[in-house]
Design a protein around this motif. Structure first.
Motif, PDB file in Angstrom:
ATOM      1  N   UNK A   1      -5.573  -8.818   9.458  1.00  0.00           N
ATOM      2  CA  UNK A   1      -4.358  -8.229  10.033  1.00  0.00           C
ATOM      3  C   UNK A   1      -3.599  -7.429   8.982  1.00  0.00           C
ATOM      4  N   UNK A   2      -3.489  -7.972   7.771  1.00  0.00           N
ATOM      5  CA  UNK A   2      -2.787  -7.262   6.703  1.00  0.00           C
ATOM      6  C   UNK A   2      -3.407  -5.901   6.426  1.00  0.00           C
ATOM      7  N   UNK A   3      -4.722  -5.885   6.267  1.00  0.00           N
ATOM      8  CA  UNK A   3      -5.385  -4.637   5.904  1.00  0.00           C
ATOM      9  C   UNK A   3      -5.242  -3.588   6.995  1.00  0.00           C
ATOM     10  N   UNK A   4      -5.371  -4.009   8.239  1.00  0.00           N
ATOM     11  CA  UNK A   4      -5.228  -3.058   9.336  1.00  0.00           C
ATOM     12  C   UNK A   4      -3.790  -2.565   9.449  1.00  0.00           C
ATOM     13  N   UNK A   5      -2.829  -3.474   9.287  1.00  0.00           N
ATOM     14  CA  UNK A   5      -1.421  -3.083   9.362  1.00  0.00           C
ATOM     15  C   UNK A   5      -1.077  -2.079   8.271  1.00  0.00           C
ATOM     16  N   UNK A   6      -1.638  -2.258   7.073  1.00  0.00           N
ATOM     17  CA  UNK A   6      -1.367  -1.315   5.986  1.00  0.00           C
ATOM     18  C   UNK A   6      -1.868   0.077   6.325  1.00  0.00           C
ATOM     19  N   UNK A   7      -3.040   0.161   6.945  1.00  0.00           N
ATOM     20  CA  UNK A   7      -3.578   1.468   7.352  1.00  0.00           C
ATOM     21  C   UNK A   7      -2.659   2.125   8.376  1.00  0.00           C
TER      22      UNK A   7
ATOM     23  N   UNK B   1      -5.160  17.085  -1.767  1.00  0.00           N
ATOM     24  CA  UNK B   1      -5.377  17.687  -0.450  1.00  0.00           C
ATOM     25  C   UNK B   1      -6.022  16.750   0.544  1.00  0.00           C
ATOM     26  N   UNK B   2      -6.612  15.637   0.077  1.00  0.00           N
ATOM     27  CA  UNK B   2      -7.214  14.658   0.981  1.00  0.00           C
ATOM     28  C   UNK B   2      -6.225  13.536   1.291  1.00  0.00           C
ATOM     29  N   UNK B   3      -6.435  12.891   2.422  1.00  0.00           N
ATOM     30  CA  UNK B   3      -5.637  11.713   2.751  1.00  0.00           C
ATOM     31  C   UNK B   3      -6.177  10.511   1.981  1.00  0.00           C
ATOM     32  N   UNK B   4      -5.308   9.877   1.206  1.00  0.00           N
ATOM     33  CA  UNK B   4      -5.723   8.758   0.358  1.00  0.00           C
ATOM     34  C   UNK B   4      -4.740   7.602   0.556  1.00  0.00           C
ATOM     35  N   UNK B   5      -5.273   6.395   0.705  1.00  0.00           N
ATOM     36  CA  UNK B   5      -4.452   5.191   0.808  1.00  0.00           C
ATOM     37  C   UNK B   5      -4.796   4.276  -0.363  1.00  0.00           C
ATOM     38  N   UNK B   6      -3.765   3.813  -1.058  1.00  0.00           N
ATOM     39  CA  UNK B   6      -3.961   3.002  -2.259  1.00  0.00           C
ATOM     40  C   UNK B   6      -3.314   1.636  -2.053  1.00  0.00           C
TER      41      UNK B   6
ATOM     42  N   UNK C   1       0.844  -1.190   0.000  1.00  0.00           N
ATOM     43  CA  UNK C   1       0.000   0.000   0.000  1.00  0.00           C
ATOM     44  C   UNK C   1       0.880   1.241   0.000  1.00  0.00           C
ATOM     45  N   UNK C   2       0.425   2.296  -0.683  1.00  0.00           N
ATOM     46  CA  UNK C   2       1.165   3.553  -0.777  1.00  0.00           C
ATOM     47  C   UNK C   2       0.184   4.707  -0.651  1.00  0.00           C
TER      48      UNK C   2
END
Length: 678
Positions: A459-465, A434-439, A405-406
C-alpha cells in the motif's frame, strides 16, 4: 436434545458462532423497556458475517421474549404486498424483533418502510436491516435519527478468527494461521476454508490456499453458482481477473458482448459490489473464479488477461498512473506486486503524515538496527516537508508504516540536503532530465511483515506513486536494504541497476541505491510487459483503444498530456459523451476527454462537467415526458445519491423504465454535444 432437523441445524449454527462480543452486547442492550435505539442499520462487505450475526441476534431475542422474524431480501418478489406477506402476523406481537437480511436488494423500499410499515409497529419493536452499503440519509432525518443507529461490521480479529477455525474442526496451527492471513477478516472465507481443509484431512500446502480445488468448488457453489449462466461466464471472468470492472473494460475486452447490458447484469450479482470506478467481486469469490478459470480453460484465461492488460495500459496513458494498481492485479510474481500493486485490504489503509505520528514512528524505528541514527537523519523531512510522507494505518487508526518519496521537479529544499535524496536527486537531474522520475527515500513496515506478503509495504509503495503527481514515471530510484530478502527479491524481479556509487553508509548499515528503468512506455508499459512475460507472449506490441482507433504506436502526447492521434483532437462521439457521464466524479478520466479544455487536470475536468450540465439543461423540451428524461439523467449522473434502483424509486418509475429512459436521455445529451462540436 434437538427433536427436529431444523433444531439441530440451529444448535450447530449457535455452537459455531464466535466473536462479535461488542456487537452482541449492543444488541442485548436493546431488549429492554427503554432501548437506546430501535432501528439498527448493520452494514459491511459481503462475507463479513452479517447473516451469521443476524441469526445469533434472532436467537438471543427469542430467549428474551421477543417474537422474531428474519426476512431475506433476495427472496422478496417484486410485487406489492410482498414484505407484509413475509412478515406475517409478527407485526401483531407485543414486542416483535424484525430482521431484514440483504437489505441492499430491497433498499428502494426504504421510504415506504419509514413512512408506512415501521410507524405502524408496536412501541417495543426492534428492527434490524443488514446490507452491504451504508444506510441512506433518510434513516437519520425527520425524527428517525432518534431511533436509528448505524452499525458497521469490521473484519474479524485474529483471535476470533482462530476460534472460528477451531469451531469448524481445524486445529493445525500453521495452516490455521495461513487461513487467517488469507481470509483477511472474512468469517465466510474462514468458515468455507476451514470446512474444506478439514474434509481434506488438513493436508493443504500453505501456499496458494485459494487454488485448492475443494475450496474453489465450495466457494463457487456456496456463493455464486446459482447466479451464473453460460452466457455470462466471460463477463464474470473479466470481473474476476480485473480489480475493478466497468462498461469500458467490457467493451474493449469482450467486443461481441453488449457492454451496457453485461454491466447491468454484473451489478445485480449478490457477490458484486459497487466501488469507485465500477464493480468489484467479493474477494473470496473473485479468487475462486480466477482459480476455476485457470484450471478449466487456461488459454481463455491467458487471452482475457492480455486484453485486460492492453485496456488498462491505454487507459493509463490517457488518465495517469492510477491504473498501475489494476495492472499489478494481473501479475503473478509476488515480488512485483509487493512493489507496485496494493491488494485490496480491509485491515489497512493509506493516509497522510500527522505530527502526532512522530513519537510512534521514533519508537518503532529505535527497535530496528541503526534506527536511532536513521530517525535523526529523517526528522528534517518529517518536520519541514510532511506532505512528501505517506502512511498506512490499521482499522484502529494505528500507524503501521510510512514512506517518503519526491520528484526532481518538486523536491522540497530540505530534500536537497538529505543524505539519500540529495545525491540521488542530482544524479536523476543529470542523467534523466526531461523524464518523469520518482525517488524513494524510505518505505518502512512498522508492524513486522518481513516478507513479500506485506500489505503495508504494498500500500505504501502504490500510494507514493499515486501521490507523486507523475502520470507515468519512466525511472524510479529505490533504497534497498541488502539484509531484507523481500527488498532484494523485488530488486531482482524488476531488474534494477545497482548504482553503487550512490549507496549510503551510516553506522554499520548500508542503504543501496537501485534504479529501475520501467520501459520506454513508463511504469505502465513496464507493468504491461510483466503481464505479457508471465503469459509467455514476449514483448508487447501496439494495442488499440477500440475497433476504429489507431494503434498506440501512432499516439503522441501534447503538452497537456492528453493523447491524440497524429496531433489531431479525438472527435466527440456518442461513446465519448457516455464515458464523460459515467466519469463525472473521476477528474483524471474527464481531463482526458475530447470535451475537455484548460491547462490543468482540474480545469479540464471542470470544463467537461460544464459541457454536460449545459447539455442536460438544454437538450430536452418542455413536455412532461421530456422533463422526465431530463430528471432521470440529472439524477442518474449529475446528482447521484445511492443506487440507480433508489433513483428509480424516487422518480416513481420501474427499474426497466428507468434504465430504458436513462439510455434514451444519455443519447439525447450525446446528440446535443455532438452537434455543438461538429
Amino acid at each position: 436434545m434437538s427433536s427436529t432437523l431444523a433444531e439441530r441445524l440451529a444448535a450447530r449454527d449457535e455452537q459455531r458462532f464466535v466473536g462479535r462480543e461488542r456487537e452482541l452486547a449492543f444488541f442485548d442492550s436493546l431488549f429492554v423497556d427503554d432501548p437506546p435505539a430501535q432501528v439498527v442499520l448493520v452494514h459491511g462487505p459481503g462475507g463479513i458475517g452479517k447473516s451469521t450475526l443476524l441469526r445469533e441476534v434472532a436467537r438471543r431475542g427469542s430467549k428474551r421474549g421477543w417474537t422474531t422474524r428474519l426476512v431475506e431480501g433476495r427472496d422478496l418478489a417484486p410485487v406489492p404486498g410482498e414484505i407484509e406477506s413475509a412478515l406475517g402476523d409478527v407485526t401483531d406481537a407485543e414486542q416483535p424483533l424484525i430482521l431484514f437480511d440483504t437489505y441492499e436488494r430491497m433498499s428502494a423500499a426504504g421510504g415506504w418502510l419509514r413512512a408506512r410499515l415501521l410507524p405502524s409497529l408496536p412501541a417495543r419493536s426492534v428492527v434490524v436491516l443488514a446490507g452491504r452499503t451504508a444506510p441512506e440519509p433518510g434513516w437519520f432525518e425527520g425524527g428517525w435519527e432518534r431511533l436509528s443507529i448505524e452499525l458497521r461490521l469490521d473484519p474479524m480479529p485474529a483471535d476470533a478468527a482462530l476460534s472460528l477455525i477451531q469451531a469448524h474442526g481445524l486445529q493445525d496451527g500453521d495452516l490455521a494461521q495461513q487461513l487467517i492471513a488469507w481470509a483477511d477478516g472474512s468469517p465466510l472465507a474462514l468458515a468455507l476454508a476451514a470446512d474444506a481443509a478439514y474434509r481434506d484431512g488438513a493436508r493443504w500446502a500453505p501456499e496458494r490456499i485459494h487454488e485448492h480445488p475443494n475450496l474453489v468448488q465450495a466457494i463457487l457453489h456456496r456463493v455464486a453458482r446459482t447466479e451464473l449462466d453460460g452466457g455470462n461466464l466471460d463477463v464474470v471472468a473479466v470481473a474476476a481477473l480485473a480489480r475493478v470492472c466497468d462498461e469500458r473494460m467490457l467493451r474493449d475486452v469482450l467486443p461481441d458482448v453488449d457492454p451496457e447490458a453485461a454491466y447491468l447484469w454484473l451489478r445485480e450479482r449478490t457477490f458484486a459490489e459497487q466501488v469507485a470506478g465500477g464493480v468489484a467481486l467479493h474477494e473470496i469469490v473473485r479468487q475462486a473464479m480466477r482459480a476455476d478459470l485457470r484450471a478449466r480453460d487456461p488459454e481463455r484465461d491467458r487471452e482475457l488477461r492480455r486484453r485486460i492488460a492492453d485496456h488498462l495500459f491505454v487507459r493509463g496513458l490517457r488518465a495517469g498512473a492510477r491504473t498501475v494498481v489494476d495492472l499489478a492485479e494481473l501479475v503473478e510474481n509476488p515480488a512485483v506486486r509487493w512493489g507496485f500493486g496494493a491488494d485490496g485490504s480491509t485491515t489497512h489503509r493509506p493516509d497522510l503524515w500527522r505530527a502526532e505520528d512522530a513519537p510512534v514512528a521514533r519508537e518503532r524505528l529505535l527497535a530496528k538496527p541503526g534506527g536511532e541514527a536513521w530517525w535523526e537523519l529523517m526528522q528534517p523531512i518529517l518536520t519541514l516537508a510532511p506532505d512528501r510522507v505517506v502512511t498506512v494505518r490499521d482499522a484502529r487508526d494505528a500507524l503501521c508504516g510510512m514512506a517518503i518519496a519526491v520528484t526532481p521537479d518538486s523536491a522540497p529544499p530540505v530534500a536537497e540536503q538529505d543524505i539519500c535524496l540529495g545525491p540521488w536527486l542530482a544524479h536523476a537531474r543529470a542523467a534523466h532530465g526531461g523524464d518523469e522520475v520518482l525517488i524513494w527515500r524510505d518505505s518502512i513496515d512498522f508492524v513486522g511483515h518481513g516478507d513479500i506478503s506485506s500489505p503495508v509495504l504494498s500500500i505504501l509503495n502504490t500510494a507514493a506513486i499515486l501521490r507523486s503527481g507523475l502520470k507515468n514515471p519512466r525511472y524510479s530510484y529505490i533504497p534497498i536494504d541488502p539484509t531484507n530478502p523481500a527488498a532484494v527479491a523485488f530488486a531482482r524481479a524488476v531488474d534494477t541497476t545497482h548504482l553503487e556509487h550512490l549507496d549510503v553508509a551510516f553506522e554499520d548499515k548500508v542503504v543501496e541505491c537501485h534504479q529501475v528503468d520501467h520501459s520506454d512506455d513508463g511504469i505502465l508499459g513496464g507493468m504491461r510487459g510483466a503481464v505479457y512475460g508471465e503469459l509467455g507472449l514476449g514483448a508487447p506490441g501496439p494495442v488499440r483503444l477500440g475497433p476504429d482507433a489507431a494503434p498506440l504506436a501512432s499516439v503522441i502526447f501534447e503538452d497537456d498530456g492528453v493523447g491524440a492521434v497524429d496531433g489531431s483532437r479525438e472527435p466527440v462521439t456518442a461513446e465519448v459523451v457516455r464515458e464523460a457521464l459515467r466519469s463525472l466524479n473521476q477528474p483524471l478520466e474527464l481531463a482526458a476527454s475530447p470535451l475537455a479544455s484548460g491547462a490543468t487536470t482540474e480545469e479540464r475536468a471542470a470544463a467537461v462537467r460544464a459541457e454536460v450540465a449545459d447539455a442536460v439543461a438544454n437538450a430536452f423540451g418542455d413536455s412532461p415526458d421530456e422533463q422526465l428524461l431530463r430528471r432521470i439523467v440529472q439524477r442518474g449522473y449529475l446528482d447521484p445519491s445511492g443506487s440507480h434502483e433508489l433513483a428509480a424509486d424516487e422518480l416513481h418509475v420501474s427499474r426497466a423504465t428507468y434504465f430504458r429512459r436513462l439510455r434514451s436521455a444519455s443519447q439525447r445529451v450525446a446528440e446535443y454535444l455532438m452537434a455543438k462540436h461538429a
